[in-house]
Design a protein around this motif. Structure first.
Motif, PDB file in Angstrom:
ATOM      1  N   VAL A 194      54.291  46.230   3.583  1.00  0.00           N
ATOM      2  CA  VAL A 194      53.729  47.579   3.617  1.00  0.00           C
ATOM      3  C   VAL A 194      54.812  48.635   3.379  1.00  0.00           C
ATOM      4  N   LYS A 195      56.043  48.353   3.788  1.00  0.00           N
ATOM      5  CA  LYS A 195      57.121  49.317   3.579  1.00  0.00           C
ATOM      6  C   LYS A 195      57.344  49.609   2.101  1.00  0.00           C
ATOM      7  N   ASN A 196      56.972  48.684   1.240  1.00  0.00           N
ATOM      8  CA  ASN A 196      57.163  48.867  -0.197  1.00  0.00           C
ATOM      9  C   ASN A 196      55.961  49.507  -0.887  1.00  0.00           C
ATOM     10  N   TRP A 197      54.931  49.838  -0.133  1.00  0.00           N
ATOM     11  CA  TRP A 197      53.697  50.357  -0.727  1.00  0.00           C
ATOM     12  C   TRP A 197      53.833  51.802  -1.171  1.00  0.00           C
ATOM     13  N   TYR A 198      53.196  52.113  -2.316  1.00  0.00           N
ATOM     14  CA  TYR A 198      52.851  53.489  -2.619  1.00  0.00           C
ATOM     15  C   TYR A 198      51.687  53.859  -1.687  1.00  0.00           C
ATOM     16  N   TRP A 199      51.561  55.143  -1.369  1.00  0.00           N
ATOM     17  CA  TRP A 199      50.492  55.520  -0.436  1.00  0.00           C
ATOM     18  C   TRP A 199      49.125  55.147  -0.988  1.00  0.00           C
ATOM     19  N   ASP A 200      48.970  55.196  -2.330  1.00  0.00           N
ATOM     20  CA  ASP A 200      47.663  54.901  -2.931  1.00  0.00           C
ATOM     21  C   ASP A 200      47.172  53.498  -2.598  1.00  0.00           C
ATOM     22  N   GLN A 201      48.099  52.581  -2.299  1.00  0.00           N
ATOM     23  CA  GLN A 201      47.682  51.216  -2.020  1.00  0.00           C
ATOM     24  C   GLN A 201      46.832  51.124  -0.761  1.00  0.00           C
ATOM     25  N   VAL A 202      46.974  52.100   0.123  1.00  0.00           N
ATOM     26  CA  VAL A 202      46.092  52.188   1.288  1.00  0.00           C
ATOM     27  C   VAL A 202      44.650  52.358   0.827  1.00  0.00           C
ATOM     28  N   VAL A 203      44.455  53.176  -0.211  1.00  0.00           N
ATOM     29  CA  VAL A 203      43.117  53.378  -0.784  1.00  0.00           C
ATOM     30  C   VAL A 203      42.693  52.148  -1.577  1.00  0.00           C
ATOM     31  N   PHE A 204      43.594  51.627  -2.412  1.00  0.00           N
ATOM     32  CA  PHE A 204      43.260  50.484  -3.265  1.00  0.00           C
ATOM     33  C   PHE A 204      42.741  49.305  -2.455  1.00  0.00           C
ATOM     34  N   HIS A 205      43.325  49.071  -1.273  1.00  0.00           N
ATOM     35  CA  HIS A 205      42.940  47.941  -0.439  1.00  0.00           C
ATOM     36  C   HIS A 205      41.654  48.195   0.342  1.00  0.00           C
ATOM     37  N   ASN A 206      41.128  49.417   0.236  1.00  0.00           N
ATOM     38  CA  ASN A 206      39.920  49.768   0.998  1.00  0.00           C
ATOM     39  C   ASN A 206      38.947  50.569   0.142  1.00  0.00           C
ATOM     40  N   LEU A 207      38.862  50.220  -1.132  1.00  0.00           N
ATOM     41  CA  LEU A 207      38.035  51.007  -2.060  1.00  0.00           C
ATOM     42  C   LEU A 207      36.578  51.122  -1.622  1.00  0.00           C
ATOM     43  N   SER A 208      36.072  50.085  -0.976  1.00  0.00           N
ATOM     44  CA  SER A 208      34.669  50.103  -0.574  1.00  0.00           C
ATOM     45  C   SER A 208      34.373  51.197   0.450  1.00  0.00           C
ATOM     46  N   GLN A 209      35.409  51.752   1.077  1.00  0.00           N
ATOM     47  CA  GLN A 209      35.216  52.800   2.083  1.00  0.00           C
ATOM     48  C   GLN A 209      35.244  54.212   1.481  1.00  0.00           C
ATOM     49  N   PHE A 210      35.450  54.292   0.153  1.00  0.00           N
ATOM     50  CA  PHE A 210      35.589  55.593  -0.491  1.00  0.00           C
ATOM     51  C   PHE A 210      34.629  55.746  -1.665  1.00  0.00           C
ATOM     52  N   ASP A 211      34.264  56.984  -1.939  1.00  0.00           N
ATOM     53  CA  ASP A 211      33.565  57.346  -3.174  1.00  0.00           C
ATOM     54  C   ASP A 211      34.530  58.209  -3.974  1.00  0.00           C
ATOM     55  N   ILE A 212      35.140  57.613  -4.985  1.00  0.00           N
ATOM     56  CA  ILE A 212      36.181  58.290  -5.764  1.00  0.00           C
ATOM     57  C   ILE A 212      35.756  58.324  -7.223  1.00  0.00           C
ATOM     58  N   TYR A 213      36.073  59.418  -7.887  1.00  0.00           N
ATOM     59  CA  TYR A 213      35.702  59.585  -9.291  1.00  0.00           C
ATOM     60  C   TYR A 213      36.920  59.929 -10.137  1.00  0.00           C
ATOM     61  N   ILE A 214      36.780  59.714 -11.422  1.00  0.00           N
ATOM     62  CA  ILE A 214      37.795  60.128 -12.375  1.00  0.00           C
ATOM     63  C   ILE A 214      37.542  61.569 -12.789  1.00  0.00           C
ATOM     64  N   LYS A 215      38.583  62.370 -12.759  1.00  0.00           N
ATOM     65  CA  LYS A 215      38.542  63.700 -13.356  1.00  0.00           C
ATOM     66  C   LYS A 215      39.492  63.660 -14.549  1.00  0.00           C
ATOM     67  N   GLU A 216      38.933  63.630 -15.750  1.00  0.00           N
ATOM     68  CA  GLU A 216      39.773  63.451 -16.927  1.00  0.00           C
ATOM     69  C   GLU A 216      40.568  64.715 -17.238  1.00  0.00           C
ATOM     70  N   VAL A 217      41.855  64.528 -17.493  1.00  0.00           N
ATOM     71  CA  VAL A 217      42.725  65.614 -17.937  1.00  0.00           C
ATOM     72  C   VAL A 217      43.453  65.133 -19.188  1.00  0.00           C
ATOM     73  N   ASP A 218      43.850  66.080 -20.022  1.00  0.00           N
ATOM     74  CA  ASP A 218      44.509  65.726 -21.275  1.00  0.00           C
ATOM     75  C   ASP A 218      45.897  65.160 -20.992  1.00  0.00           C
ATOM     76  N   VAL A 219      46.248  64.107 -21.684  1.00  0.00           N
ATOM     77  CA  VAL A 219      47.530  63.450 -21.455  1.00  0.00           C
ATOM     78  C   VAL A 219      48.699  64.377 -21.766  1.00  0.00           C
ATOM     79  N   SER A 220      48.474  65.405 -22.585  1.00  0.00           N
ATOM     80  CA  SER A 220      49.548  66.335 -22.928  1.00  0.00           C
ATOM     81  C   SER A 220      49.773  67.395 -21.841  1.00  0.00           C
TER      82      SER A 220
END
Length: 237
Positions: A194-220
């Protein structure tokens, strides 16, 4: 609405070339973190916490210039940024979370978000990126780390994690709860320390507990500056 900028890291991939915190590296003659603060203030976010660690004194001018709050992470050398966000867990509530190495060329935060969202761009070359798998309504259904890219079609574009996200109150409180859980156990989960985790991995490991969407932004609109190559590309726009 508030914001947390995570800028405590050592920046090991670029430190040999630029011996300052990544968030203070200049692109277009503007420090990365200042591009973020300015963008946040433009959308009405004035409560901004910046988590610092490596060469923390270099950030002190920001308190007078922008009125931001600096939070020192004493464990910036032994943890990935999961600990930085853990230190801010009591600030999580309708919160923007930005990695401190994302330069904002244009203010892609201006586009309104009303649900928990990853700001994301389409890329074809996704080497080293976290890829977002989504349904027809742009709801996030999976996150693929770099090691799992064999599951995707490499000849087409995919949405990637940009290091910018917004979390509603309910989602923010859930993240705070999970951060507390994982930091308290600070052990190996699914073969990862866990010490090596990015904070997002907390979400990744528990995706079923969240409703998350993509907000598209231009790569530039943005550039991640994690290496010398990234920096040269960012400055070439």
């Amino acid at each position: 609405m508030n914001a947390i900028i995570l800028a405590a890291g050592l920046g090991t991939r670029i430190r040999t070339y630029v011996n300052i915190p990544k968030a203070l590296i200049k692109v277009d003659n503007i420090p990365i973190v200042e591009s973020q603060i300015t963008a946040l203030k433009e959308i009405g976010v004035n409560e901004i916490c910046i988590v610092v660690g490596y060469r923390s004194e270099s950030f002190s001018y920001l308190t007078e210039k922008f009125g931001v709050k600096l939070i020192y992470n004493p464990n910036f050398e032994s943890y990935n940024n999961i600990y930085s966000l853990y230190l801010c867990r009591n600030h999580l509530e309708n919160t923007w979370i930005l990695n401190g190495d994302v330069y904002l060329r244009n203010n892609c935060l201006k586009e309104g978000v009303f649900s928990s969202s990853y700001l994301s761009s389409l890329k074809c070359n996704t080497k080293g990126e976290y890829i977002i798998v989504h349904d027809e309504k742009n709801k996030v259904i999976d996150i693929l780390p770099p090691k799992d890219h064999e599951q995707i079609n490499k000849d087409r574009q995919h949405f990637i994690i940009s290091g910018m996200s917004f979390w509603t109150k309910d989602a923010s409180l859930k993240i705070a709860e999970l951060l507390n859980k994982y930091i308290m156990i600070s052990t190996t989960i699914s073969g990862n320390n866990v010490k090596n985790w990015y904070w997002d991995q907390v979400v990744f490991h528990n995706l079923s507990q969240f409703d998350i969407y993509i907000k598209e932004v231009d790569v530039s609109d943005w550039s991640e500056v994690d290496s010398l190559t990234d920096l040269l590309l960012a400055r070439s726009y």
